[in-house]
Design an enzyme around this catalytic site. Sequence first.
Site, short mmCIF file in Angstrom:
data_model
loop_
_atom_site.label_atom_id
_atom_site.label_comp_id
_atom_site.label_asym_id
_atom_site.label_seq_id
_atom_site.Cartn_x
_atom_site.Cartn_y
_atom_site.Cartn_z
N GLY A 36 0.81 -1.26 -0.09
CA GLY A 36 0.04 0.04 -0.05
C GLY A 36 0.82 1.18 -0.07
CB SER A 38 4.30 6.34 1.83
OG SER A 38 4.72 6.91 3.25
N GLY A 41 -1.35 2.82 6.29
CA GLY A 41 -1.52 2.19 7.52
C GLY A 41 -0.81 0.67 7.62
CB SER A 110 5.88 -4.36 -2.31
OG SER A 110 4.83 -4.43 -1.28
P1 ADP Z 1 2.39 3.23 6.42
O1 ADP Z 1 3.08 2.35 7.06
O2 ADP Z 1 1.53 2.39 5.38
O3 ADP Z 1 3.38 4.20 5.62
P2 ADP Z 1 1.68 4.24 8.91
O4 ADP Z 1 0.95 3.09 9.49
O5 ADP Z 1 3.16 4.88 9.05
O6 ADP Z 1 1.62 3.97 7.10
O7 ADP Z 1 0.65 5.56 8.96
C1 ADP Z 1 -0.79 5.46 8.57
C2 ADP Z 1 -1.34 6.50 9.39
O8 ADP Z 1 -2.81 6.52 9.32
C3 ADP Z 1 -0.94 6.62 11.05
O9 ADP Z 1 -1.02 7.85 11.55
C4 ADP Z 1 -2.42 6.07 11.54
O10 ADP Z 1 -2.72 6.58 13.16
C5 ADP Z 1 -3.33 6.60 10.64
N1 ADP Z 1 -4.91 5.75 10.57
C6 ADP Z 1 -5.95 6.14 10.48
N2 ADP Z 1 -6.86 5.33 10.39
C7 ADP Z 1 -6.10 4.22 10.21
C8 ADP Z 1 -6.53 2.67 9.89
N3 ADP Z 1 -7.96 2.43 9.93
N4 ADP Z 1 -5.50 1.73 9.85
C9 ADP Z 1 -4.42 2.19 9.97
N5 ADP Z 1 -3.88 3.31 10.01
C10 ADP Z 1 -4.58 4.41 10.40
#
Ligand code: ADP
Length: 201
Positions: A36, A38, A41, A110
């Site tokens: 997914g 950046s 989540g 990815s």
């Molecule tokens: P990635 O690892 O895909 O780059 P992160 O997990 O670092 O993304 O960041 C996702 C952001 O979105 C976080 O700040 C998280 O709190 C927020 N967020 C809001 N809703 C959700 C959800 N349902 N699931 C996951 N993250 C969420």
Amino acid sequence: MNSKSEHIHPVFDQLLTREDKEKLLKQKAKVLWFTGLSGSGKSTIAKGLEKTLHEKGFLVMVLDGDNVRAGINNNLGFSDEDRKENIRRIAEVSKLFLQCGVVTICSFVSPTAEIRKMAGEIIGKEDFVEIYVNASLEECEKRDVKGLYAKARKGEIKDFTGISAPFEAPINPDLEIVTEKKTVEESVNEVVNFVLPKIKF
Ligand code: ADP
């Protein structure tokens, strides 16, 4: 077998099997591959999933950009070739964890069908569980957790997925979580419920 590997003396047939390890750990190993944009989540759900599964008695390993790019892949950048090599090594490392019976969560953008296909082939179709963590580019950019989208818009980061490099959404993932319509807890619970039957001994 390539010219380098033909001189390696195989010991795999003398070692304990994956089934022996799974029996010890009382779990079935899988590779849970999060893909997914950046900010969609992936790390947040990976963290929650690891904690919940650990509390339920599963041995889990999370591989993500922080522990992989800082270590084993610290010589790789973001060119097409390096992105591919990054994923190839991650898939090979995941396969080693799999052989050790560990539930392995991979949290990486990815971005292309080609590199996910490669990962699936290295890991093996039956053990590769593709989980699409889906949030729109607008939502990810609004979240901009690490400030990377702002930098990419200013041209300070080149080849940034979603802005200046493509993201190909998986066509037929094993699971898709649309995070912008859910709380973190709901997202984690959905993945936990999906994964549990696959890893129960
Ligand atoms: P990635 O690892 O895909 O780059 P992160 O997990 O670092 O993304 O960041 C996702 C952001 O979105 C976080 O700040 C998280 O709190 C927020 N967020 C809001 N809703 C959700 C959800 N349902 N699931 C996951 N993250 C969420």
